[in-house]
Design a protein around this motif. Sequence first.
Motif, mmCIF file in Angstrom:
data_model
loop_
_atom_site.group_PDB
_atom_site.id
_atom_site.type_symbol
_atom_site.label_atom_id
_atom_site.label_comp_id
_atom_site.label_asym_id
_atom_site.label_seq_id
_atom_site.Cartn_x
_atom_site.Cartn_y
_atom_site.Cartn_z
ATOM 1 N N ARG A 15 0.824 -1.210 0.000
ATOM 2 C CA ARG A 15 0.000 0.000 0.000
ATOM 3 C C ARG A 15 0.860 1.264 0.000
ATOM 4 O O ARG A 15 0.516 2.260 -0.651
ATOM 5 C CB ARG A 15 -0.941 -0.012 1.206
ATOM 6 N N ARG A 49 1.965 2.053 -3.443
ATOM 7 C CA ARG A 49 0.908 2.682 -4.244
ATOM 8 C C ARG A 49 0.705 4.140 -3.832
ATOM 9 O O ARG A 49 0.499 5.013 -4.674
ATOM 10 C CB ARG A 49 -0.410 1.915 -4.062
ATOM 11 N N ILE A 50 0.744 4.403 -2.527
ATOM 12 C CA ILE A 50 0.559 5.775 -2.030
ATOM 13 C C ILE A 50 1.659 6.686 -2.565
ATOM 14 O O ILE A 50 1.398 7.796 -3.053
ATOM 15 C CB ILE A 50 0.543 5.795 -0.491
ATOM 16 N N GLY A 90 3.521 6.156 -5.205
ATOM 17 C CA GLY A 90 3.388 6.270 -6.651
ATOM 18 C C GLY A 90 2.326 7.266 -7.065
ATOM 19 O O GLY A 90 2.443 7.903 -8.125
ATOM 20 N N ASP A 91 1.283 7.422 -6.250
ATOM 21 C CA ASP A 91 0.193 8.334 -6.574
ATOM 22 C C ASP A 91 0.405 9.739 -6.024
ATOM 23 O O ASP A 91 -0.450 10.616 -6.235
ATOM 24 C CB ASP A 91 -1.136 7.780 -6.022
ATOM 25 N N ASN A 92 1.502 9.948 -5.303
ATOM 26 C CA ASN A 92 1.764 11.250 -4.686
ATOM 27 C C ASN A 92 3.155 11.743 -5.100
ATOM 28 O O ASN A 92 4.144 11.484 -4.414
ATOM 29 C CB ASN A 92 1.675 11.122 -3.159
ATOM 30 N N GLN A 117 6.834 11.343 -3.236
ATOM 31 C CA GLN A 117 7.877 10.576 -3.913
ATOM 32 C C GLN A 117 9.141 11.411 -4.062
ATOM 33 O O GLN A 117 10.251 10.921 -3.841
ATOM 34 C CB GLN A 117 7.383 10.119 -5.284
ATOM 35 N N GLY A 128 9.192 3.175 -5.280
ATOM 36 C CA GLY A 128 8.104 2.242 -5.547
ATOM 37 C C GLY A 128 8.596 0.838 -5.808
ATOM 38 O O GLY A 128 8.044 -0.139 -5.297
ATOM 39 N N ARG A 143 -3.313 -4.728 -12.033
ATOM 40 C CA ARG A 143 -3.947 -3.448 -12.344
ATOM 41 C C ARG A 143 -5.325 -3.756 -12.916
ATOM 42 O O ARG A 143 -5.444 -4.527 -13.857
ATOM 43 C CB ARG A 143 -3.128 -2.637 -13.355
ATOM 44 N N GLN A 168 -4.275 -2.711 -7.860
ATOM 45 C CA GLN A 168 -4.240 -1.259 -8.035
ATOM 46 C C GLN A 168 -5.264 -0.900 -9.105
ATOM 47 O O GLN A 168 -5.238 -1.455 -10.208
ATOM 48 C CB GLN A 168 -2.844 -0.801 -8.466
ATOM 49 N N ASP A 178 -6.801 1.106 -12.050
ATOM 50 C CA ASP A 178 -6.289 1.948 -13.131
ATOM 51 C C ASP A 178 -7.389 2.123 -14.176
ATOM 52 O O ASP A 178 -7.537 1.295 -15.084
ATOM 53 C CB ASP A 178 -5.052 1.299 -13.764
ATOM 54 N N ASN A 182 -7.591 3.809 -16.717
ATOM 55 C CA ASN A 182 -7.098 3.940 -18.087
ATOM 56 C C ASN A 182 -7.162 2.616 -18.853
ATOM 57 O O ASN A 182 -7.070 2.609 -20.088
ATOM 58 C CB ASN A 182 -5.662 4.458 -18.095
#
Length: 269
Positions: free
Chosen positions: A126, A129-130, A132-134, A138, A183, A205, A235, A237, A239
């Motif tokens: 987790r 992922r956090i 990677g999304d921030n 990072q 990550g 994903r 995760q 996604d 997209n």
Amino acid sequence: MYAASREASTRAREALRAALTGSDSAAATTGSELFAVVAVLDDQRSLRVALADVSVPGSARAELCERVFSGKVSAATVAVLTTAVAQDWSRTSDLVDTLVLLGQEALLESAAHTGRLDAVEDELFRLGRIVGDNPELQQALSDRSKPAGAKRDLVAGLLAGKTEPVTVALVQQVVARQRQSIGTAFDELSDLAAARRDQIVAHVRASAALTQRQRDRLAGSLRRIYGKSVTVHVQVDPNLLSGVVVRVGDDVIDGSAIGRLEKLRQDLT
């Protein structure tokens, strides 16, 4: 690693297992102390080179190691260190990287002793992922110009009271020493925790959140393919449009709409 370092790494890991046998309390101490030793070796090139110098007999290197670290770390840690430096390493960096791995394994062993290994594995995933999304977080954790101590303090502040102590220790070491993307490092630690439980990890994903039933069905299918229990980390996604992309090690199974469209485009080309 070349063959010599692979053999040396095997011997060092055997020494770690021997040092921890019969003691439920030594694992956490040994792991933390190995990380502290790595920090010393990273800072002192002359010592690092001397302990891996294959032109010097292994017994002499082990004696030097004992003189430097005896009294500063536990007897179990000294036993692991002296065994490790007595081996012939292809590269100095292989010795240090192996000590990092041994420290990680010792801390995960301590989590297993307390029944918290599952929690540590999930927290590491987790966190990956956090981060990677921030992008701002990072950047803060990856900033090589920032002192290692400052990054350790940042991690301690962010995770205090929210994660297992073992998770905090592992993450602090990763961000302080950083040799790869944050990550990727978290994913590798999560995989290492899964391997400790004799499981493999599927990084999934998905275009939308999976229900527990869908997770269980996917885990069952992968277990039949790989012959081992599988931990599924998901995760979301959007997209992907629909479907999932599953990565297990180097294997990628693309069942997403965007993947099918890309394959169609390649076929038409």
